[in-house]
Design an enzyme around this catalytic site. Structure first.
Site, PDB file in Angstrom:
ATOM      1  CD  GLU A  66      -2.816  -1.086   0.397  1.00 45.74           C
ATOM      2  OE1 GLU A  66      -3.059  -0.133  -0.852  1.00 45.74           O
ATOM      3  OE2 GLU A  66      -3.688  -2.215  -0.037  1.00 45.74           O
ATOM      4  CB  CYS A 111      -6.792  -2.884   6.270  1.00 38.13           C
ATOM      5  SG  CYS A 111      -6.507  -4.787   6.802  1.00 38.13           S
ATOM      6  CG  HIS A 162      -4.540  -5.196   1.788  1.00 37.26           C
ATOM      7  ND1 HIS A 162      -5.326  -3.644   1.824  1.00 37.26           N
ATOM      8  CD2 HIS A 162      -5.853  -5.733   2.498  1.00 37.26           C
ATOM      9  CE1 HIS A 162      -6.021  -3.543   2.657  1.00 37.26           C
ATOM     10  NE2 HIS A 162      -6.666  -3.980   3.752  1.00 37.26           N
TER      11      HIS A 162
END
Length: 220
Positions: A86, A149, A172
């Site tokens: 991310e 998250c 993820h």
């Protein structure tokens, strides 16, 4: 605060199951690396609740206790087909489904008065390139969602904002094969491959002070 370990620590977090699932491969992978040595660092795994607020309380406590040199949080994103590093966390909670305490915040800030977003401080392009070179599907992701998250990712970067020597980020992972069996046609990745990907990514993160300028963006 606990005294520093003779070896610097990597704090690696995963989550408890949520959304009706019986397992969460993020924790299975993180716990598999607990106690391992990677590039002169010792991995400490910590399981976080899938609960807004409580997850950050647990994360901050782990950071205070272990004084890590690096923090990588791992979460599950069912439907994704690759290990997703991310890029950015945003200051909003907007829950499509309730968390494990039955809370469903909508359009609420993670940190009231905090900045709109934080960028990751890990070399995610180098990390994803190394994982792909090992034959494991990987990508740089432009959104961590607006569920727990992203809540944890944003809270992590906020907690580290005055600790420039401590880098942090979020990754993820897809469903495990056993989970995907209940979602016909959904992609999956074995826990063993996820563990390999995390090991590779952490080694690269430790050895790469500045990210590499390779394209890894998205058209949409």
């Amino acid at each position: 605060m606990a005294p520093r370990s003779p070896q610097p620590i990597i704090l690696l977090t995963g989550f408890e199951p949520f959304g009706g699932e019986r397992c969460n491969p993020s924790w299975e992978a993180a716990s598999s690396l607990h106690g391992r040595r990677i590039a002169g660092h010792r991995v400490v795994a910590c399981r976080l609740p899938v609960v807004f607020g409580e997850s950050l309380t647990a994360l901050r406590a782990a950071i205070r206790r272990h004084a890590p040199a690096l923090v990588l949080c791992v979460g599950q994103a069912g439907g994704r087909s690759a290990v997703s590093f991310e890029r950015v966390a945003i200051n909003v909670d907007d829950a499509r489904i309730p968390d494990n305490a039955d809370a469903s915040p909508v359009d609420m800030p993670v940190v009231p008065g905090g900045p709109a977003a934080y960028f990751v401080t890990l070399p995610i392009k180098a990390m994803h390139a190394a994982v792909r070179k090992a034959g494991i599907p990987a990508e740089v992701s432009q959104t961590a969602g607006t569920y727990v998250c992203n809540h944890v990712f944003y809270g992590l970067m906020h907690a580290l904002r005055r600790k420039p020597a401590v880098r942090g980020g979020f990754v993820h992972i897809p469903w495990s094969p056993s989970q995907a069996a209940n979602h016909p046609g959904a992609p999956s990745l074995s826990t063993e491959l996820v563990v390999d990907a995390l090991r590779i990514a952490l080694r690269v993160a430790i050895g790469t002070p500045r990210d590499v300028p390779i394209p890894a963006g998205a058209e949409h």
